[in-house]
Design a protein around this motif. Structure first.
Motif, PDB file in Angstrom:
ATOM      1  N   VAL A  56       0.859  -1.117  -0.202  1.00  0.00           N
ATOM      2  CA  VAL A  56      -0.095   0.196  -0.157  1.00  0.00           C
ATOM      3  C   VAL A  56       1.113   1.432  -0.091  1.00  0.00           C
ATOM      4  CG1 VAL A  56      -1.641   1.333   1.332  1.00  0.00           C
ATOM      5  CG2 VAL A  56      -2.056  -1.194   1.283  1.00  0.00           C
ATOM      6  N   ARG A  57       0.688   2.211  -1.046  1.00  0.00           N
ATOM      7  CA  ARG A  57       1.137   3.230  -1.138  1.00  0.00           C
ATOM      8  C   ARG A  57       1.122   4.195   0.327  1.00  0.00           C
ATOM      9  NH1 ARG A  57      -0.743   3.417  -6.031  1.00  0.00           N
ATOM     10  NH2 ARG A  57       0.581   2.386  -7.471  1.00  0.00           N
ATOM     11  N   GLU A  58       1.812   5.352   0.349  1.00  0.00           N
ATOM     12  CA  GLU A  58       1.559   6.171   1.326  1.00  0.00           C
ATOM     13  C   GLU A  58       0.314   6.764   1.567  1.00  0.00           C
ATOM     14  OE1 GLU A  58       4.067   9.652   2.225  1.00  0.00           O
ATOM     15  OE2 GLU A  58       5.844   7.949   2.194  1.00  0.00           O
ATOM     16  N   ASP A  59      -0.389   7.239   0.269  1.00  0.00           N
ATOM     17  CA  ASP A  59      -1.700   7.726   0.460  1.00  0.00           C
ATOM     18  C   ASP A  59      -2.991   6.556   0.529  1.00  0.00           C
ATOM     19  OD1 ASP A  59      -1.489   6.520  -2.173  1.00  0.00           O
ATOM     20  OD2 ASP A  59      -2.304   8.217  -3.472  1.00  0.00           O
ATOM     21  N   GLY A  60      -2.493   5.492   0.759  1.00  0.00           N
ATOM     22  CA  GLY A  60      -3.345   4.437   0.738  1.00  0.00           C
ATOM     23  C   GLY A  60      -3.883   3.575  -0.183  1.00  0.00           C
ATOM     24  N   SER A  61      -3.173   4.098  -1.399  1.00  0.00           N
ATOM     25  CA  SER A  61      -3.898   3.191  -2.641  1.00  0.00           C
ATOM     26  C   SER A  61      -2.686   2.330  -2.609  1.00  0.00           C
ATOM     27  CB  SER A  61      -3.636   4.093  -3.993  1.00  0.00           C
ATOM     28  OG  SER A  61      -2.385   4.820  -4.032  1.00  0.00           O
TER      29      SER A  61
ATOM     30  N   PHE B 208     -15.066  -0.076  -6.513  1.00  0.00           N
ATOM     31  CA  PHE B 208     -13.936   0.593  -5.582  1.00  0.00           C
ATOM     32  C   PHE B 208     -13.661  -0.205  -4.529  1.00  0.00           C
ATOM     33  CE2 PHE B 208     -12.791   2.576  -1.737  1.00  0.00           C
ATOM     34  CZ  PHE B 208     -11.649   3.411  -1.937  1.00  0.00           C
TER      35      PHE B 208
ATOM     36  N   SER C 139     -10.885  -0.941  -1.460  1.00  0.00           N
ATOM     37  CA  SER C 139      -9.718  -0.263  -0.583  1.00  0.00           C
ATOM     38  C   SER C 139      -8.837  -1.322   0.140  1.00  0.00           C
ATOM     39  CB  SER C 139     -10.181   0.627   0.415  1.00  0.00           C
ATOM     40  OG  SER C 139      -9.171   0.904   1.415  1.00  0.00           O
TER      41      SER C 139
ATOM     42  N   ALA D  51      -6.067  -0.763   1.773  1.00  0.00           N
ATOM     43  CA  ALA D  51      -5.777  -0.440   2.864  1.00  0.00           C
ATOM     44  C   ALA D  51      -6.772  -0.528   3.880  1.00  0.00           C
ATOM     45  CB  ALA D  51      -5.566   1.181   2.709  1.00  0.00           C
ATOM     46  N   ALA D  52      -8.048  -0.602   3.680  1.00  0.00           N
ATOM     47  CA  ALA D  52      -8.840  -0.801   4.644  1.00  0.00           C
ATOM     48  C   ALA D  52      -9.101  -2.221   5.141  1.00  0.00           C
ATOM     49  CB  ALA D  52     -10.259  -0.217   4.204  1.00  0.00           C
TER      50      ALA D  52
ATOM     51  N   GLN E 221     -19.646   2.708  -0.710  1.00  0.00           N
ATOM     52  CA  GLN E 221     -18.735   2.330  -0.045  1.00  0.00           C
ATOM     53  C   GLN E 221     -17.780   1.432  -1.048  1.00  0.00           C
ATOM     54  OE1 GLN E 221     -20.036   0.920   3.886  1.00  0.00           O
ATOM     55  NE2 GLN E 221     -18.195  -0.437   4.239  1.00  0.00           N
TER      56      GLN E 221
ATOM     57  N   TYR F 224     -17.600  11.631  -4.265  1.00  0.00           N
ATOM     58  CA  TYR F 224     -17.539  10.490  -3.334  1.00  0.00           C
ATOM     59  C   TYR F 224     -16.084   9.737  -3.632  1.00  0.00           C
ATOM     60  CZ  TYR F 224     -18.984   7.395   0.043  1.00  0.00           C
ATOM     61  OH  TYR F 224     -18.958   6.472   1.253  1.00  0.00           O
TER      62      TYR F 224
ATOM     63  N   GLN G 201     -13.493   8.401  -0.772  1.00  0.00           N
ATOM     64  CA  GLN G 201     -12.880   6.951  -0.877  1.00  0.00           C
ATOM     65  C   GLN G 201     -11.384   7.450  -0.601  1.00  0.00           C
ATOM     66  OE1 GLN G 201     -14.614   5.822  -4.470  1.00  0.00           O
ATOM     67  NE2 GLN G 201     -16.349   4.454  -3.363  1.00  0.00           N
TER      68      GLN G 201
ATOM     69  N   ASP H 260      -8.885   6.039   2.360  1.00  0.00           N
ATOM     70  CA  ASP H 260      -7.631   5.044   1.975  1.00  0.00           C
ATOM     71  C   ASP H 260      -6.536   5.611   2.621  1.00  0.00           C
ATOM     72  OD1 ASP H 260      -8.272   3.112   0.483  1.00  0.00           O
ATOM     73  OD2 ASP H 260      -7.353   3.547  -1.221  1.00  0.00           O
ATOM     74  N   GLN H 261      -6.275   7.052   2.658  1.00  0.00           N
ATOM     75  CA  GLN H 261      -5.003   7.683   3.285  1.00  0.00           C
ATOM     76  C   GLN H 261      -5.192   7.508   4.729  1.00  0.00           C
ATOM     77  OE1 GLN H 261      -4.343  11.287   1.628  1.00  0.00           O
ATOM     78  NE2 GLN H 261      -2.736  11.870   3.235  1.00  0.00           N
TER      79      GLN H 261
ATOM     80  N   TYR I 276      -6.688   5.337   6.471  1.00  0.00           N
ATOM     81  CA  TYR I 276      -6.352   3.999   6.748  1.00  0.00           C
ATOM     82  C   TYR I 276      -4.806   3.613   6.839  1.00  0.00           C
ATOM     83  CZ  TYR I 276     -10.892   1.612   7.126  1.00  0.00           C
ATOM     84  OH  TYR I 276     -12.071   0.817   7.591  1.00  0.00           O
ATOM     85  N   ALA I 277      -4.270   4.051   5.896  1.00  0.00           N
ATOM     86  CA  ALA I 277      -2.816   3.985   5.670  1.00  0.00           C
ATOM     87  C   ALA I 277      -2.167   4.855   6.684  1.00  0.00           C
ATOM     88  CB  ALA I 277      -2.319   4.513   4.247  1.00  0.00           C
TER      89      ALA I 277
END
Lengths: 53, 221, 287, 433
Positions: free
Chosen positions: B84-89, B141, B143, B145-146, B218, C165, C169, C173-174, C176-177
């Motif tokens: 996971v990258r820093e921005d959560g992607s 979508f 995630s 990260a989640a 979501q 939205y 999302q 994500d961020q 969460y990270a």
């Protein structure tokens, strides 16, 4: 919508609505038609020799 | 009122014999009918279970074989390559640059696949066009990260880290999506949590873990 | 669902009509952010798609007294009567292609689920919903500029503003990270129109969060309006109003104006009604 | 040529004459099919609908045919459940009209949705809060009921009935028809109502919004009631048209008077309820939302107060009164006037509840939106009418639809029914145009 799918909710709305307006008509009409067809098929076969006075 | 109904109510008064087509009592016809039904059923059943999937899915091979087990033992856990990258992607399948952290212009092993990899992609500086088993449709979508904080990769992806070879990739000819996200079992029977990745499966787990299946947005975009 | 209610967000917007110049930046940024396709003929505004549309309002007076106001109108993200989530469009959709996110207060639209019956468009008094009358088309080469975070829409379905939205999302994500999933800073989730407005007329944030600017401007009343039990979240700021508030749609887009005639345009009033209401406007007892 | 198919003893026009007529109407059907094809191929941009007018001509046509097609349900209900035996003389025809109306309604819905291939979502992903879901459910199943009610009549065709299985099937289906009729009655009640609910629940649209009784807006009941009130008008009108074209009397006066009487009382009671509803809406509901009722009837080119007057008084109270009074009811000219007004009245009501709802501006700075349907819309709306004419013509020619036909037209020949009759040249034109 089937009761097994995640969108189904066990509340009055779903039971009455889906049950009453989807499954009940399908059931009644399906059973009725099947009954008619089976009985007709049976009568057709039995008919062949004798007439049913 | 119709003629027939009259008969129904008054009792049958005329001979029904003239209306029938069969001349003699014919049980043979019934027997033939049953046989025909059984044969038709078997034909439909077999073509539905055996032939239909073959028609619906085209089979595609990966560019070359990838040994997950070997990489896990050499490089470490899943997150050594998928992270996971820093921005959560989520990084997804690693780009060539990540491979080159370990691999060099000379083959590391002795397999043919390694040769293909080096000659076709490393030397030509081309990205490997991997076929992604778990790719979801455009409208989804997800995630990583989640999920990765409290869920093992295996739950959704299965024990892919223990595999030595890349499976055949099956693509739905109509939708273009991978068969993995729909499910291998033609009857829709699910044995493992990773057997398929349909919305029902997401919702099932969400319901169990969070108490609610989640709202549309979501997971959709 | 209950536990989510307690920590639920309620994303909303307040648009300062006195600051809006009608430049249309919000419309343009929205279209490019959300992959809105082009039409061969964009002149028929009843068939072209602009999630954010700027209306022109006038006080109806002649020359020296004429005043004009531009009113940007995104989807209002109605909470429905009593703010229970039964917004006009959500409750009518036969296939659940649109739902009310109780965790965010955002009304969704799922393009792959919608089959184009257009009942929601009939139910929406704001004309915030748009139908894809044609296949989506972009000028040669422009497809490369499409955002991968927003799915493009196919012909024959309804679409509308989503409060960007996909940016929420991404912000989640961020979060969460970074290990603190419940803390999304105000500036991490802003809609495209908000960030594009050169006059700063649009403010976006969580109406439930007292630290957010939108909450501070609107000061939403948590209690139902004593004059109309369907209306919840009425602003306690006398200069703030909502569109068609008395229908009980409970929109999450608020408008701000110093001018009385502008505020009066927000809703329908019978003769003489406005004069009685205007002085009480926004002060429903709890203030 | 097709004499073997024509019911025994019935006189029908010659084969070429009949099929010439069918061909003329068939051309209209082809025109409609062409428009339908265009709409499926190119999309709904072929219509003149727009984002203000999401519901337009089609939905009106849908609501209208369902309202006037209610005859099958009520005739079935009255005959099979309330045992009003007189209605046996019209039930076949009522079922056929119902079948045409409901198949047309489904066809229109299938054209109207933007993604026809996803139409099944309404069943598979149903939202139980939506009136449209209820409409789709009941409409589809009620159509199934109508098909079931129609099948025995088809199987009574002279040739079909010779097949033993078909003969028994028709017989058995008649035997349990009361079950199908009861199911149909329940389904029909709900979807007539839910069609009214479609407009009544839109609380963002003060013109159509109505207060609720529990979960049902008043329009729910008004629509059921109006369908129950106006169906005899349409059934009688179509019967009258068929009689004029065939030059035969097909339904006895006793049945006609009974239907007219039912219509008279139902229309009158409905229109009283409708007027009360309108007054309540105009004086309580609309003002509470900030609207004076005149707002909905001014500042536009079409929707004036005349519309309200026409719907309620001219095409509501007047036919009601005409059909209640014995003297006017039994006067064939005045009765015809009353049933025509009645049909116009109920169609106008559906028009108002679809198109005027969309046309009225709700935001104070918004404007009226009027629209003119494109030819594709009109062609696809006329398509069901043409298809209906063909189906009525075919059923009249080949099926024993009207049980009274013999006694009303050839009372002396009754003994000689088994003599196969090929239509003589002097026969009046049989059901075509």
């Amino acid at each position: 919508m089937l009761p097994f799918c995640f969108e189904w909710v066990w509340d009055l709305g779903h039971v009455l609505f889906i049950g009453g307006l989807l499954f009940a008509p399908i059931g009644i009409l399906g059973a009725g038609l099947t009954y008619c067809a089976v009985k007709a098929a049976y009568e057709t076969i039995n008919d062949s020799g004798e007439s049913h006075h | 009122m119709s003629e027939i109904e009259n008969k129904a109510e008054n009792g049958s008064t005329e001979s029904a014999g003239e209306c029938t087509s069969g001349d003699t009592k014919d049980d043979k016809g019934l027997g033939l009918g049953v046989i025909f039904f059984i044969v038709a059923f078997v034909v439909c059943f077999l073509s539905g279970t055996l032939l239909f999937p073959k028609l619906l899915y085209s089979k595609k091979e990966q560019p070359f074989n990838f040994d997950h087990e070997l990489h896990v033992s050499e490089a470490g856990d899943c997150d050594a390559c998928h992270s996971v990258r820093e921005d959560g992607s989520f990084t997804g399948i690693p780009k060539l640059a990540v491979c080159l952290d370990c691999h060099a212009e000379d083959p590391l092993g002795e397999t043919e696949d390694e040769v293909v990899f080096v000659e076709e992609y490393v030397n030509k500086e081309k990205e490997v066009p991997w076929l992604v088993y778990a790719r979801q449709p455009d409208c989804v979508f997800f995630s990583h990260a989640a999920h990765t904080t409290n869920t093992d990769c295996k739950v959704c992806h299965g024990p892919i880290g223990e595999s030595n070879s890349s499976r055949v990739y099956e693509e739905n000819r109509l939708t273009g999506y991978s068969r993995d996200i729909w499910g291998k079992n033609i009857f829709g029977i699910k044995k493992h949590s990773w057997d398929r990745m349909k919305m029902d499966d997401c919702a099932e787990c969400h319901k169990k873990e969070t108490g609610h299946q989640g709202y549309c947005f979501q997971c959709h975009k | 669902m209950k536990q989510e209610h307690n920590k639920a967000h309620k994303f909303g917007m307040v648009i300062d009509l006195d600051k809006c110049t009608g430049c249309g930046s919000c419309m343009v940024s929205c279209m490019s952010e959300n992959n809105v396709p082009f039409k061969d003929d964009e002149s028929d505004k009843k068939k072209s798609i602009t999630w954010m549309r700027v209306y022109k309002l006038t006080n109806g007076k002649s020359f020296p007294d004429t005043e004009i106001v531009y009113m940007p109108r995104p989807c209002q993200h109605c909470g429905g009567k009593g703010d229970h989530g039964h917004s006009p469009c959500v409750s009518v959709c036969p296939a659940t292609a649109t739902d009310y996110g109780y965790d965010t207060g955002i009304v969704s639209q799922i393009y792959t689920r919608c089959f184009g019956c257009r009942y929601c468009m009939g139910a929406c008094p704001y004309h915030a919903r748009y139908f894809n009358w044609w296949d989506p088309k972009w000028p040669e080469g422009m497809e490369k500029y499409l955002s991968p975070d927003v799915s493009p829409r196919m012909r024959g379905i309804v679409e509308k503003c989503s409060f960007c939205y996909h940016r929420y999302q991404a912000a989640r994500d961020q979060a969460y990270a970074e290990g603190d999933k419940d803390n999304i800073p105000e500036e991490n989730y802003q809609t495209a129109c908000t960030t594009a407005c050169p006059a700063g007329a649009i403010v976006f944030g969580d109406l439930n969060n007292p630290e957010h600017k939108v909450h501070q401007i609107v000061k939403p009343d948590p209690h139902p309006d004593p004059r109309n039990k369907h209306v919840v979240g009425k602003s306690r700021n006398p200069k703030v109003f909502r569109l068609l508030e008395r229908l009980g749609t409970n929109t999450k887009v608020y408008y701000l104006s110093d001018r009385e005639w502008v505020r009066k345009q927000g809703d329908n009033y019978l003769e003489g009604e406005w004069d009685k209401i205007k002085n009480h406007h926004g002060d429903t007892s709890h203030g | 040529m097709d004499s073997a198919l024509i019911p025994e003893g019935a006189k029908r026009c010659s084969f070429p004459k009949f099929y010439m007529g069918i061909a003329v109407v068939g051309a209209v059907v082809l025109w409609g099919l062409l428009a339908w094809g265009l709409i499926y191929w190119k999309g709904l941009n072929q219509t003149n609908m727009n984002d203000y007018y999401g519901f337009a001509l089609w939905i009106w046509a849908d609501l209208a045919v369902i309202a006037v097609g209610g005859g099958a349900f009520f005739t079935g209900l009255l005959k099979y459940i309330f045992k009003i035996d007189e209605l046996k003389n019209i039930i076949n025809f009522a079922v056929i009209i119902g079948f045409i109306c409901y198949s047309s309604a489904l066809l229109i819905l299938a054209i109207d949705i933007g993604q026809p291939l996803r139409g099944w979502f309404i069943f598979w992903h149903a939202n139980v809060h939506s009136m449209l879901t209820e409409v789709a459910f009941c409409l589809s199943f009620y159509f199934a009921v109508l098909t079931i009610e129609f099948i025995p009549n088809i199987l009574e065709n002279r040739q079909a009935n010779k097949v033993s299985f078909f003969h028994h099937l028709a017989h058995n289906m008649h035997g349990i028809m009361v079950i199908f009729a009861a199911t149909g009655a329940a389904l029909s009640f709900f979807h007539q109502g839910s069609l009214g609910g479609v407009a009544g629940v839109m609380f963002g649209r003060p013109f159509s919004f109505r207060e609720h009784l529990n979960i049902w807006p008043y329009t729910f009941f008004l629509f059921t009631w109006s369908a129950a009130a106006f169906w005899p008008c349409f059934t009688l009108l179509v019967t009258k048209i068929t009689e004029t074209i065939t030059g035969k009397k097909l339904v006895g006066d006793k049945t006609v008077h009974l239907l007219s009487k039912i219509a008279g009382w139902m229309i009158t009671s409905y229109i009283i309820a409708k007027i009360i509803d309108t007054i309540y809406w105009a004086t309580v509901t609309a003002p509470s939302l900030g609207f004076k009722w005149t707002h909905f009837y001014s500042n536009n080119a079409l929707y004036g107060k005349w519309m309200l007057f026409t719907e309620l008084i001219l095409c509501g109270v007047l036919p009601g009164v005409l059909l209640i009074m014995k003297s006017t009811r039994e006067n064939s000219k005045l009765r015809l006037l009353a049933i025509i007004l009645g049909v116009i009245g109920v169609c106008l009501n559906r028009w108002v509840m679809v198109l005027q709802v969309m046309a009225v501006p709700v935001m104070p700075f918004d404007t009226w939106a009027l629209y003119i349907p494109s030819w594709q819309e009109m062609a696809t709306t006329i398509l069901p009418v043409a298809y209906g004419i063909i189906l009525i013509a075919l059923t009249y020619r080949y099926l024993p639809v009207f049980p009274q036909e013999q006694e009303l037209n050839y009372p002396v020949e009754e003994e000689a029914v088994d003599e196969p009759v090929v239509a003589p040249a002097a026969e009046p034109v049989a059901a075509t145009e």
